[in-house]
Write a protein that holds these residues in place. Structure first.
Motif, PDB file in Angstrom:
ATOM      1  N   GLY A 692       0.768  -1.235   0.000  1.00  0.00           N
ATOM      2  CA  GLY A 692       0.000   0.000   0.000  1.00  0.00           C
ATOM      3  C   GLY A 692       0.793   1.275   0.000  1.00  0.00           C
ATOM      4  N   ASP A 693       2.109   1.195  -0.084  1.00  0.00           N
ATOM      5  CA  ASP A 693       2.946   2.396  -0.094  1.00  0.00           C
ATOM      6  C   ASP A 693       3.310   2.724  -1.545  1.00  0.00           C
ATOM      7  N   ARG A 694       2.574   3.646  -2.156  1.00  0.00           N
ATOM      8  CA  ARG A 694       2.792   3.977  -3.565  1.00  0.00           C
ATOM      9  C   ARG A 694       3.804   5.094  -3.744  1.00  0.00           C
ATOM     10  N   GLY A 695       4.288   5.668  -2.672  1.00  0.00           N
ATOM     11  CA  GLY A 695       5.330   6.675  -2.779  1.00  0.00           C
ATOM     12  C   GLY A 695       4.841   7.951  -3.438  1.00  0.00           C
ATOM     13  N   GLN A 696       5.791   8.711  -3.969  1.00  0.00           N
ATOM     14  CA  GLN A 696       5.506   9.987  -4.605  1.00  0.00           C
ATOM     15  C   GLN A 696       6.189  10.029  -5.953  1.00  0.00           C
ATOM     16  N   ASP A 697       5.408  10.265  -7.005  1.00  0.00           N
ATOM     17  CA  ASP A 697       5.973  10.315  -8.353  1.00  0.00           C
ATOM     18  C   ASP A 697       6.721  11.637  -8.517  1.00  0.00           C
ATOM     19  N   LEU A 698       8.041  11.571  -8.461  1.00  0.00           N
ATOM     20  CA  LEU A 698       8.871  12.764  -8.574  1.00  0.00           C
ATOM     21  C   LEU A 698       9.235  13.094 -10.015  1.00  0.00           C
ATOM     22  N   GLY A 699       8.765  12.265 -10.969  1.00  0.00           N
ATOM     23  CA  GLY A 699       9.040  12.524 -12.373  1.00  0.00           C
ATOM     24  C   GLY A 699      10.137  11.614 -12.901  1.00  0.00           C
ATOM     25  N   PRO A 700      10.300  11.590 -14.225  1.00  0.00           N
ATOM     26  CA  PRO A 700      11.332  10.730 -14.826  1.00  0.00           C
ATOM     27  C   PRO A 700      12.718  11.071 -14.297  1.00  0.00           C
ATOM     28  N   GLY A 701      13.490  10.061 -14.011  1.00  0.00           N
ATOM     29  CA  GLY A 701      14.863  10.257 -13.568  1.00  0.00           C
ATOM     30  C   GLY A 701      15.017  10.647 -12.118  1.00  0.00           C
ATOM     31  N   ARG A 702      13.920  10.564 -11.329  1.00  0.00           N
ATOM     32  CA  ARG A 702      14.018  10.954  -9.924  1.00  0.00           C
ATOM     33  C   ARG A 702      13.440   9.911  -8.979  1.00  0.00           C
ATOM     34  N   GLY A 703      12.837   8.867  -9.515  1.00  0.00           N
ATOM     35  CA  GLY A 703      12.314   7.798  -8.686  1.00  0.00           C
ATOM     36  C   GLY A 703      10.990   8.143  -8.045  1.00  0.00           C
ATOM     37  N   LEU A 704      10.579   7.288  -7.106  1.00  0.00           N
ATOM     38  CA  LEU A 704       9.303   7.446  -6.396  1.00  0.00           C
ATOM     39  C   LEU A 704       9.509   7.739  -4.919  1.00  0.00           C
ATOM     40  N   GLY A 705      10.706   8.165  -4.561  1.00  0.00           N
ATOM     41  CA  GLY A 705      10.991   8.456  -3.168  1.00  0.00           C
ATOM     42  C   GLY A 705      11.948   7.443  -2.585  1.00  0.00           C
ATOM     43  N   SER A 706      12.478   7.755  -1.416  1.00  0.00           N
ATOM     44  CA  SER A 706      13.501   6.905  -0.806  1.00  0.00           C
ATOM     45  C   SER A 706      12.866   5.713  -0.107  1.00  0.00           C
ATOM     46  N   GLY A 707      13.703   4.701   0.153  1.00  0.00           N
ATOM     47  CA  GLY A 707      13.256   3.520   0.871  1.00  0.00           C
ATOM     48  C   GLY A 707      12.342   2.623   0.077  1.00  0.00           C
ATOM     49  N   ARG A 708      12.527   2.579  -1.262  1.00  0.00           N
ATOM     50  CA  ARG A 708      11.608   1.806  -2.098  1.00  0.00           C
ATOM     51  C   ARG A 708      12.359   0.709  -2.843  1.00  0.00           C
ATOM     52  N   TRP A 709      11.712  -0.468  -2.918  1.00  0.00           N
ATOM     53  CA  TRP A 709      12.229  -1.611  -3.657  1.00  0.00           C
ATOM     54  C   TRP A 709      11.525  -1.703  -5.004  1.00  0.00           C
ATOM     55  N   TYR A 710      12.291  -2.073  -6.035  1.00  0.00           N
ATOM     56  CA  TYR A 710      11.741  -2.251  -7.377  1.00  0.00           C
ATOM     57  C   TYR A 710      12.126  -3.642  -7.881  1.00  0.00           C
ATOM     58  N   SER A 711      11.165  -4.328  -8.454  1.00  0.00           N
ATOM     59  CA  SER A 711      11.444  -5.592  -9.125  1.00  0.00           C
ATOM     60  C   SER A 711      11.564  -5.331 -10.618  1.00  0.00           C
ATOM     61  N   VAL A 712      12.602  -5.880 -11.246  1.00  0.00           N
ATOM     62  CA  VAL A 712      12.833  -5.701 -12.677  1.00  0.00           C
ATOM     63  C   VAL A 712      13.148  -7.060 -13.282  1.00  0.00           C
ATOM     64  N   GLY A 713      12.783  -7.222 -14.547  1.00  0.00           N
ATOM     65  CA  GLY A 713      13.119  -8.484 -15.184  1.00  0.00           C
ATOM     66  C   GLY A 713      12.448  -8.687 -16.522  1.00  0.00           C
ATOM     67  N   ARG A 714      12.876  -9.750 -17.171  1.00  0.00           N
ATOM     68  CA  ARG A 714      12.280 -10.194 -18.432  1.00  0.00           C
ATOM     69  C   ARG A 714      12.482 -11.702 -18.542  1.00  0.00           C
ATOM     70  N   LEU A 715      11.397 -12.409 -18.850  1.00  0.00           N
ATOM     71  CA  LEU A 715      11.439 -13.859 -18.992  1.00  0.00           C
ATOM     72  C   LEU A 715      10.880 -14.224 -20.355  1.00  0.00           C
ATOM     73  N   ALA A 716      11.655 -14.964 -21.135  1.00  0.00           N
ATOM     74  CA  ALA A 716      11.215 -15.480 -22.433  1.00  0.00           C
ATOM     75  C   ALA A 716      11.248 -16.997 -22.348  1.00  0.00           C
ATOM     76  N   TYR A 717      10.066 -17.621 -22.452  1.00  0.00           N
ATOM     77  CA  TYR A 717       9.943 -19.064 -22.268  1.00  0.00           C
ATOM     78  C   TYR A 717       9.460 -19.711 -23.553  1.00  0.00           C
ATOM     79  N   SER A 718      10.197 -20.737 -23.997  1.00  0.00           N
ATOM     80  CA  SER A 718       9.830 -21.481 -25.193  1.00  0.00           C
ATOM     81  C   SER A 718       8.941 -22.647 -24.798  1.00  0.00           C
ATOM     82  N   LEU A 719       7.671 -22.593 -25.212  1.00  0.00           N
ATOM     83  CA  LEU A 719       6.757 -23.689 -24.935  1.00  0.00           C
ATOM     84  C   LEU A 719       7.126 -24.925 -25.748  1.00  0.00           C
ATOM     85  N   GLN A 720       7.765 -24.701 -26.912  1.00  0.00           N
ATOM     86  CA  GLN A 720       8.166 -25.811 -27.770  1.00  0.00           C
ATOM     87  C   GLN A 720       9.287 -26.618 -27.116  1.00  0.00           C
ATOM     88  N   ASP A 721      10.302 -25.916 -26.582  1.00  0.00           N
ATOM     89  CA  ASP A 721      11.449 -26.594 -25.973  1.00  0.00           C
ATOM     90  C   ASP A 721      11.304 -26.802 -24.475  1.00  0.00           C
TER      91      ASP A 721
END
Length: 802
Positions: A692-721
Motif C-alpha cells: 500500500g505504499d505507492r510513494g511519490q511520483d517525482l518525475g522521470p529520472g528521480r524515482g518514487l521516493g527513498s526507501g523503495r524496492w523495485y522488481s525488474v526483469g524479463r522472462l522469455a519461455y519457449s513452450l516448444q522446448d
C-alpha cells in the motif's frame, strides 16, 4: 557601459551611506559604493553586456564589469568612515551581484575590498552556501578563508563540513578535514549519512566541475568500502578525465572479472576510454574506445586485445569502427558527398560465444565491414558501396554466409507530380562473391534496372493509383549453371492498381463519443510469368506475410525473383478516433489475397503456389485507456482451419517506474523455419505497492521516493522446448542518496549451453557507481525501463536565491 552614478542622498555625518530609522528602532542600511575615477573611465569604454548560456552570474558578467556592481548593506547598527571601512552589527547583510554575506557582525574595508564576518556567518555564492563562525574574504576576487564551515553545493546536490575552507577564487576552494555526501541532512546531532566521503584535503573546482579528495575514504553504512591516496569525483554530470570506479563481474564464461576503466576527456568533441580487465579463467584483456564529433563528421573506434587466452590457448582480439560524415569536394555541380563506414572484425569463430558483450551487431555470427559513398542533387542520387562479411562458423551448426558486395553501384532518378504523374528509374550493379563450398552456386555480376510510372488520384474520401513497372536484369556468372549457361537476362513487366475509400461517422460506444472510420481497400497486381527458377539467389528472400506486404507487387524481397501474379487483395480497416484531438484509440483490420492463377516463380526448395485464396489476416490495436495498450495479429489458414501464426501483446503502464509488458507468439513450421511458441514477460514495478505504499511520483529520472524496492526483469519461455530462452531478474533499492542493484542474467546459446552472469552495483548518487553495471541490460531488454536517477533538468541558481 556608462560609469555607475552615485545616487546617494545627502551624506550623514559618517559619510558614504544613508541611515534610516524604522519602527522598533531597527535601521536598514543601503550603501551604493561608487567606483573611483579610473574605474569609472574604464567602465565607460566597456562594450554592452551580452547574455550567454550559463547558470552562474559570475560567468555572465566580465570581471571588469563586476567591479562596477553596486554593493548593498543591511543591518541594525552601523559605523565607519566614508570610502574607508564600514561596520555593521545585528542581522548584518552584504550583497554584491550573486554574492550574499550574512553575520552577526560584518566589517568591510573598501580600499582592500575585504570583508570580515563573525557569528552565525552565512555566504551564498550563486546558490553554493557556506555557514560557520568566522569568515575573511576579498569579495570581488573571492579569496579568503572560512573557519569550521558547513557547505552545500547547488549543482552537485551535495553537502558536508570541514575544519577550514580556503577560497582561492570564485571557482576553486580547498577544504581541510572535510566530508562530502549527497544524502539529505536530517535533524538531530547524531544523524549519520548512509554514505560519506571523508578526506584530509578536498579540492573543489566548480569551473571544471571536479572534486579531488586526498587521503579519502568512502564509507557506506559507516563501513569503509573504498580508500585511495587520491581520487577525483564529479561535481555535476559534466565529463571529466580520471579513473572510473572499478567493476567486478561474475559469470560462467570468464569467471571473476575485474575492470578498471580510465576516462580521458580530450576536448568537448573528443574523448577516450581505456578499460583493462583481468579475467580469472582467461587472463588479461586490454581495451579502448575513442569517440569524436566534428561539424561535418563523427564516429568511434573500439579495440579489444588479449595476448593469451588460457582457455583457448591463443591470441584474441576484436575491433569496431564507425564513421559518418560529409566529404566536401569543392567541385561546383557535384557539391558534397556523404560517407559512412561500419567495420567489425574478431580474431576467431568462437569469439561471439566467449565474449558476447563485446559486440553491438544484431547478428552475433555475422561481422560486417560496410563502406558507403552517397551523392544526391535535385532529382538524381547515386551510391557506391563495399560490403564484406566475416561469418563465424560452428562445425556443429554451420550457416550459409551472405554474399559480399564488392562493389555495389546504385543510381536513381525520380520526379513527382509532373502533370499529375510520378515516375522513377532505379539502377543497380553489384558484384556478388562468397565461399562456393557453402553457397553451392556460382558468384556473379548482376545489373538491374527498375522503371515505374504511376498516376495517383487522391480526393477526400477516396484514392485510385494505377502503376506500371518494368524490371530488367542481367547476370554474368563466374562458373556455368547446371544448364551450362554463363550469363542470363530477364525482363518482367508489372501492372498494379491501388484503390480505396474512406468513410467517417460520429459514433457512441461505452458512453463516449467517437469518430469512426470505415476504410475498404482493393489492390490488384498483374505480372506475367517469366522463367527465373533456374537463376541463383544472391539477395532475395520471401517477404513476411503481414498487413504491409499483402499490399505489395512482389512477394519477394531483393531483385533475383519477380513473382508472377494475377491477384486481388481485399481488405478493410476501421478506426476509432477522439473527435477533439484526432488521436487513434483503436484500429481493427482484415485482409485476404485472391489468386486468379498459379504462381510459378519460387525460391530454391519452394513449389508452385496454387491456392486461390491466401491465409486470412486479422489485426487489432487498442489503446482504449492511456494506461493500457494491446496489439494482436492472426494469420488463419482457411484450408486447414487453424492459425498459422498468432501474436498478441499487451502493456500496462499506470505511471513512471510502473510497466508490465507481455507477449505470446506462435509460428507454425514453414519452409526453412521450425515451429515455435514463446511467451515473453517484462516488467519494472515498485514492490512497496504490495503493502500500500505507492510513494511519490517525482518525475522521470528521480524515482518514487527513498526507501523503495523495485522488481525488474524479463522472462522469455519457449513452450516448444519447455525451457527459458532468455531470463533476466533483479532488484533495485532506492536509498535516496544511493541505489543498490542486483541482477541475474541467463542467455541460452544452444539447447545444451547457456551464459550465466551476476551483476551487482551500488550507485552513490552524485559520486560514483561501484560494481558491475546492469543498466544497459535492463534498458535493452525491458520495454520502457526507466533509470531511477537520470539528469533531466539542470539546477538553477535562482532555486537557491536569497
Amino acid at each position: 557601459m556608462p560609469p555607475v552614478p552615485s545616487i546617494l542622498p545627502a551624506r550623514s555625518p559618517v559619510g558614504g551611506f544613508a541611515l534610516c530609522h524604522a519602527a522598533g528602532a531597527v535601521a536598514a542600511l543601503v550603501l551604493l559604493l561608487a567606483a573611483d575615477g579610473a574605474r569609472a573611465q574604464g567602465a565607460a569604454d566597456t562594450a554592452p553586456l551580452q547574455l550567454k548560456p550559463s547558470e552562474r552570474l559570475a560567468e555572465q558578467v566580465p570581471a571588469d564589469v563586476r567591479e562596477q556592481l553596486p554593493t548593498f548593506f543591511f543591518g541594525q547598527r552601523t559605523s565607519g568612515r566614508p570610502n574607508l571601512e564600514t561596520v555593521i552589527e545585528g542581522d548584518a547583510m552584504m550583497r554584491r551581484g550573486d554574492t550574499m554575506i550574512q553575520a552577526d557582525r560584518l566589517e568591510y574595508d573598501q580600499a582592500s575590498d575585504q570583508a570580515k564576518a563573525q557569528g552565525q556567518v552565512r555566504i551564498n555564492r550563486a546558490g553554493d552556501v557556506y555557514e560557520g563562525p568566522a569568515l575573511e574574504l576579498k569579495v570581488d576576487a573571492f579569496e579568503g578563508f572560512f573557519q569550521s564551515p558547513r557547505y552545500q553545493l547547488l549543482r552537485a546536490g551535495a553537502h558536508g563540513q570541514a575544519s577550514r575552507a580556503d577560497f582561492l577564487d570564485d571557482k576553486r576552494s580547498v577544504l581541510h578535514d572535510a566530508t562530502y555526501t549527497t544524502c539529505k541532512r536530517q535533524p538531530g546531532p547524531s544523524w549519520l549519512p548512509d554514505w560519506v566521503l571523508t578526506a584530509t584535503t578536498m579540492n573543489l573546482d566548480t569551473e571544471q566541475d571536479v572534486g579531488e579528495a586526498k587521503g579519502g575514504v568512502l564509507r557506506f553504512m559507516d563501513v569503509p568500502v573504498l580508500a585511495l591516496p587520491t581520487f577525483t569525483f564529479p561535481l555535476s554530470d559534466a565529463r571529466k578525465s580520471g579513473f572510473l570506479p572499478p567493476t567486478v563481474a561474475l559469470d560462467n564464461l570468464n569467471g571473476v572479472e575485474l575492470l578498471v576503466p580510465y576516462y580521458w576527456n580530450i576536448a568537448p568533441n573528443r574523448d577516450a576510454t581505456f578499460y583493462p580487465s583481468v579475467m580469472s579463467k582467461r587472463g588479461v584483456m586490454m581495451g579502448g574506445e575513442f569517440r569524436y564529433m566534428e561539424p561535418t563528421y563523427a564516429g568511434q573506434l573500439r579495440l579489444d586485445y588479449m595476448p593469451t587466452d588460457k582457455l583457448r590457448d591463443r591470441e584474441r582480439w576484436s575491433y569496431e569502427a564507425k564513421h559518418s560524415g560529409v566529404i566536401q569536394t569543392g567541385v561546383k555541380g557535384i557539391g558534397n558527398l556523404a560517407f559512412s563506414l561500419d567495420a567489425n572484425r574478431v580474431s576467431d569463430n568462437d569469439y561471439w560465444r566467449d565474449f558476447p558483450s563485446t559486440t553491438t551487431s544484431l547478428t552475433e555470427r555475422l561481422r560486417t565491414t560496410d563502406a558507403n559513398l552517397r551523392w544526391s542533387q535535385g532529382d538524381f542520387s547515386a551510391g557506391l558501396r563495399a560490403l564484406k562479411y566475416q561469418t563465424l562458423q560452428d562445425v556443429s551448426a554451420p550457416i550459409v554466409p551472405p554474399y559480399d558486395r564488392l562493389p555495389q553501384i546504385t543510381g536513381r532518378y525520380g520526379r513527382y507530380d509532373v502533370g499529375g504523374f510520378d515516375f522513377s528509374v532505379d539502377a543497380d550493379y553489384t558484384q556478388f562473391s562468397a565461399d562456393r563450398s557453402y553457397t553451392l552456386q556460382p558468384n556473379a555480376k548482376r545489373s538491374f534496372v527498375l522503371g515505374q510510372i504511376s498516376r495517383p488520384w487522391v480526393r477526400p474520401g477516396w484514392f485510385f493509383t494505377p502503376k506500371l513497372q518494368l524490371h530488367a536484369a542481367k547476370y554474368e556468372f563466374d562458373a556455368p549453371l547446371a544448364s551450362g549457361a554463363t550469363s542470363a537476362t530477364r525482363t518482367v513487366p508489372t501492372f498494379s492498381i491501388d484503390s480505396g475509400l474512406v468513410f467517417e461517422r460520429d459514433a457512441n460506444f461505452f458512453g463516449k463519443a467517437w469518430r469512426q472510420t470505415l476504410e475498404p481497400r482493393a489492390f490488384y497486381v498483374n505480372t506475367p510469368y517469366r522463367e527465373q527458377n533456374s537463376l541463383p539467389i544472391y539477395d532475395t528472400s520471401a517477404t513476411d506475410f503481414n498487413f504491409a506486404t499483402i499490399y505489395s507487387e512482389n512477394t519477394f524481397t531483393g531483385n533475383d525473383r519477380i513473382s508472377d501474379s494475377n491477384v486481388l487483395t481485399l481488405g478493410v480497416d476501421t478506426r476509432l478516433l477522439q473527435p477533439d484531438t484526432g488521436a487513434q484509440v483503436a484500429r481493427f483490420g482484415v485482409a485476404q489475397r485472391l489468386r486468379f492463377k498459379d504462381q510459378r516463380v519460387f525460391l530454391p526448395g519452394g513449389a508452385v503456389v496454387d491456392d486461390r485464396v491466401s491465409d486470412f489476416l486479422a489485426g487489432a490495436s487498442v489503446n482504449w485507456d492511456p494506461l493500457w495498450s494491446t496489439d494482436a495479429t492472426v494469420q488463419y489458414n482457411p484450408d486447414t482451419r487453424r492459425s498459422e501464426r498468432f501474436t498478441v501483446s499487451g502493456k500496462y503502464s499506470p505511471g513512471n517506474y510502473r510497466v508490465v509488458s507481455t507477449a505470446y507468439r506462435m509460428q507454425r513450421a514453414t519452409s526453412g523455419l521450425p515451429e515455435s511458441e514463446q511467451v515473453d514477460v517484462g516488467w519494472q514495478w515498485p514492490l512497496n505497492d504490495l503493502w500500500g505504499d505507492r510513494g511519490q511520483d517525482l518525475g522521470p529520472g528521480r524515482g518514487l521516493g527513498s526507501g523503495r524496492w523495485y522488481s525488474v526483469g524479463r522472462l522469455a519461455y519457449s513452450l516448444q522446448d519447455r525451457q527459458f530462452v532468455d531470463s533476466i531478474m533483479g532488484l533495485e533499492y532506492d536509498g535516496d542518496c544511493w541505489i543498490g542493484r542486483i541482477v541475474v542474467e541467463r542467455i541460452q546459446r544452444s539447447n545444451a549451453a547457456a551464459n550465466n552472469k551476476i551483476m551487482f552495483q551500488i550507485e552513490f548518487v552524485g559520486l560514483a557507481r561501484l560494481g558491475s553495471s546492469p543498466l544497459k541490460t535492463l534498458r535493452d531488454n525491458i520495454p520502457r525501463y526507466q533509470f531511477l536517477r537520470e539528469q533531466v533538468t539542470t539546477s538553477s541558481r535562482f532555486g537557491s536565491y536569497e
